[in-house]
Design a protein around this motif. Structure first.
Motif, mmCIF file in Angstrom:
data_model
loop_
_atom_site.group_PDB
_atom_site.id
_atom_site.type_symbol
_atom_site.label_atom_id
_atom_site.label_comp_id
_atom_site.label_asym_id
_atom_site.label_seq_id
_atom_site.Cartn_x
_atom_site.Cartn_y
_atom_site.Cartn_z
ATOM 1 N N ALA A 389 -2.002 7.667 -71.353
ATOM 2 C CA ALA A 389 -3.107 7.116 -72.147
ATOM 3 C C ALA A 389 -3.352 5.655 -71.805
ATOM 4 N N VAL A 390 -2.266 4.907 -71.572
ATOM 5 C CA VAL A 390 -2.412 3.494 -71.178
ATOM 6 C C VAL A 390 -3.107 3.397 -69.821
ATOM 7 N N LEU A 391 -2.726 4.284 -68.891
ATOM 8 C CA LEU A 391 -3.375 4.285 -67.577
ATOM 9 C C LEU A 391 -4.865 4.575 -67.707
ATOM 10 N N LEU A 392 -5.207 5.584 -68.507
ATOM 11 C CA LEU A 392 -6.619 5.920 -68.692
ATOM 12 C C LEU A 392 -7.371 4.767 -69.345
ATOM 13 N N ALA A 393 -6.706 4.068 -70.279
ATOM 14 C CA ALA A 393 -7.350 2.916 -70.913
ATOM 15 C C ALA A 393 -7.600 1.809 -69.893
ATOM 16 N N GLY A 394 -6.617 1.599 -68.985
ATOM 17 C CA GLY A 394 -6.820 0.602 -67.949
ATOM 18 C C GLY A 394 -7.957 0.971 -67.005
ATOM 19 N N VAL A 395 -8.061 2.265 -66.673
ATOM 20 C CA VAL A 395 -9.161 2.718 -65.827
ATOM 21 C C VAL A 395 -10.496 2.519 -66.529
ATOM 22 N N VAL A 422 -10.645 6.308 -51.690
ATOM 23 C CA VAL A 422 -10.356 4.998 -52.272
ATOM 24 C C VAL A 422 -9.527 5.154 -53.544
ATOM 25 N N ASN A 423 -9.951 6.063 -54.412
ATOM 26 C CA ASN A 423 -9.226 6.285 -55.665
ATOM 27 C C ASN A 423 -7.843 6.876 -55.404
ATOM 28 N N ILE A 424 -7.765 7.813 -54.443
ATOM 29 C CA ILE A 424 -6.464 8.419 -54.148
ATOM 30 C C ILE A 424 -5.493 7.373 -53.620
ATOM 31 N N TYR A 425 -5.933 6.495 -52.737
ATOM 32 C CA TYR A 425 -5.058 5.451 -52.214
ATOM 33 C C TYR A 425 -4.592 4.512 -53.325
ATOM 34 N N GLU A 426 -5.514 4.171 -54.215
ATOM 35 C CA GLU A 426 -5.158 3.260 -55.310
ATOM 36 C C GLU A 426 -4.100 3.872 -56.214
ATOM 37 N N PHE A 427 -4.360 5.093 -56.685
ATOM 38 C CA PHE A 427 -3.431 5.711 -57.639
ATOM 39 C C PHE A 427 -2.157 6.190 -56.958
ATOM 40 N N ALA A 478 -4.002 11.775 -63.467
ATOM 41 C CA ALA A 478 -4.579 11.026 -64.581
ATOM 42 C C ALA A 478 -5.681 10.081 -64.095
ATOM 43 N N GLY A 479 -5.457 9.400 -62.971
ATOM 44 C CA GLY A 479 -6.439 8.441 -62.475
ATOM 45 C C GLY A 479 -7.728 9.089 -62.025
ATOM 46 N N LEU A 480 -7.626 10.194 -61.300
ATOM 47 C CA LEU A 480 -8.840 10.878 -60.842
ATOM 48 C C LEU A 480 -9.621 11.464 -62.012
ATOM 49 N N LEU A 481 -8.895 11.871 -63.048
ATOM 50 C CA LEU A 481 -9.583 12.345 -64.256
ATOM 51 C C LEU A 481 -10.378 11.217 -64.902
ATOM 52 N N GLY A 482 -9.801 10.007 -64.918
ATOM 53 C CA GLY A 482 -10.481 8.889 -65.563
ATOM 54 C C GLY A 482 -11.625 8.310 -64.743
#
Length: 497
Positions: A389-395, A422-427, A478-482
């Motif tokens: 949830a914290v990760l999604l909030a940061g995204v 780009v997103n895959i490399y970041e997360f 989680a990141g790709l979902l956000g």
């Protein structure tokens, strides 16, 4: 759900939770909300409209940083409520903050070095790492949070799966796997003779009598202890006492001397028990042996290897000083698994003797550990959900800039696959860094536990190399979902707005 998982370990009738539990839960949530949610809301009042309209990112006013003391205060208050120990709370709080600052600085340095190395490779890496380091404190905080979660889960699984097995593997060959006690004095010689015929490895026979430790230097022992002392469980029950002319195997005298020619009744005390009870050489210790009061003097302190599978005692008396107190004998021995028939015959010939099979005890201990660790892992799943949830909030906090950047890139002809990379490399960087920290922390912690606490030899755990992969998969999901909105938004509509 946790009560259901622990049903076999708990009494059948469990008292219902009182109103205090509900109040504590409500206050914990409220204090957390005020401590962690109020500071940024208070800071909003000091941001000028011009700064927002012009996106003029000047430094945050000093007063806004001061309100983050609310977060530390809230954390300290909750920790104190759980431990009720101010000193322990302060040590854990400030020690944890100092460690997080040092580790976070190291992680930030490595991220910047990684950026310098990988950003030259291609556009996807450059943009991905740029997203990550746009808010470096947020990135470092997320890495440390997920590393702590993965580390805790991996360490629980590691200790549950191999601790008892490692201990058994490091026992010497033919180490005792049975204990025999309640051997009556008139049966001891015959029992020893029959046991000698079926077992290749038998420990010494020791006489044993129960006794309650009541006074130290004339002071009641319970008055010397704090309410939460670890020694309470020892002094509130009868101790198994013995006497011996020779120091037992795997015992070593650490202070004083073995028996002297003193006219007083001499005893030897295990050093850790002596430390918890503040017993020194020469102190007078009083025991109640079935109604008989015995005053003794501490002659020496000794260390005990409690994992030796030999009969061990907290207190040993000098021989021939207790008179005619009632006693029984105890020993331990090795018996191969295929000799169950001889064990049953031994039990039939001596029905009063109690035989304890160590393997049965370890099996029960494994079952208890499995249930307890299952409950712990269940709680850690909630912690993992909170970290997600914290990760999604940061995204979400950077979603507007992500959408704007994606719209510009797509308007310039960039394909959707590049934005996904780009997103895959970041997360993946976030996940791999978290998993690497968890892997190193788990190996280091297990090394310290094995060497300093359990006194066992330690070996690396190759399967922990999967932790970085696990971190990358979890955080990517989680990141790709956000960030799916940034990929699916229309560039024309975004640019027009």
């Amino acid at each position: 759900a946790l009560f259901t998982l622990l049903a076999d370990l708990l009494p059948e009738d469990i008292p219902a939770a009182g109103i205090g539990a509900s109040v504590t839960a409500l206050l914990t949530g409220l204090i957390s909300l005020l401590g962690f949610g109020l500071p940024p809301l208070m800071a909003l009042g000091q941001i000028s409209p011009l700064r927002v309209l012009r996106r003029d990112l000047q430094p945050m006013p000093t007063a806004a940083w001061l309100v983050y003391a609310f977060a530390v205060a809230a954390l300290a208050l909750i920790m104190w409520r759980l431990s009720l120990d101010v000193r322990l709370t302060l040590i854990i709080l400030f020690g944890g903050l100092a460690f997080a600052l040092v580790l976070g600085a190291g992680v930030l340095f490595l991220l910047k070095r990684l950026t310098a190395v990988l950003a030259r490779r291609n556009l996807a890496w450059r943009l991905g790492l740029g997203h990550l380091l746009r808010s470096p404190l947020l990135a470092v905080g997320q890495i440390l949070a997920f590393a702590l979660i993965i580390f805790a889960m991996a360490l629980v699984v590691l200790l549950r799966s191999e601790l008892l097995d490692n201990w058994q593997q490091q026992l010497p060959e033919h180490a005792a796997n049975h204990f025999a006690f309640n051997i009556m004095p008139h049966e001891q010689a015959e029992f020893a003779e029959q046991l000698q015929s079926i077992s290749p490895q038998i420990a010494e026979f020791y006489p044993m009598t129960p006794g309650r430790l009541t006074h130290i230097n004339g002071q009641p022992v319970l008055q010397r202890l704090e309410p939460d002392s670890r020694a309470l469980s020892t002094v509130q029950r009868d101790l198994n006492l013995t006497w011996s002319a020779q120091i037992p195997k795997d015992n070593q005298v650490t202070a004083g001397h073995w028996w002297s020619s003193s006219e007083q009744i001499e005893i030897s005390v295990e050093e850790e028990l002596a430390q918890r009870l503040d017993i020194q050489l020469g102190d007078t210790v009083t025991f109640n042996l079935g109604g008989t009061i015995v005053e003794s003097q501490v002659s020496n302190l000794r260390s005990v290897d409690w994992g030796s599978m030999q009969p061990n005692f907290f207190v040993i008396f000098a021989p021939e000083q207790l008179g005619n107190v009632p006693y029984t004998w105890i020993t331990s021995f090795y018996l191969a698994p295929e000799q169950d028939q001889q064990l049953r015959l031994l039990n039939q010939n001596f029905p009063a003797v109690s035989l304890l099979r160590i393997e049965a005890l370890l099996s029960q201990l494994r079952a208890i550990l499995a249930q307890v660790t299952l409950a712990v892992e269940f709680i850690l799943l909630f912690v993992l959900a909170a970290g997600t949830a914290v990760l999604l909030a940061g995204v979400q906090s950077t979603l507007a800039s992500r959408i704007h950047q994606a719209a510009l890139l797509r308007a310039l002809g960039t394909r959707k696959q590049l934005l996904l990379k780009v997103n895959i490399y970041e997360f993946s960087t976030l996940g791999l860094a978290s998993g690497m920290l968890a892997w190193l922390g788990c190996e280091l912690t297990s090394l310290l536990l094995y060497q300093l606490v359990f006194k066992l030899s330690w070996q690396p755990h190759p399967w922990l190399i999967l932790l970085p992969l696990l971190g990358a998969v979890l955080i990517n999901l989680a990141g790709l979902l956000g960030t799916r909105k940034a990929l699916n938004s229309s560039p024309l509509r975004i640019l027009r707005n």
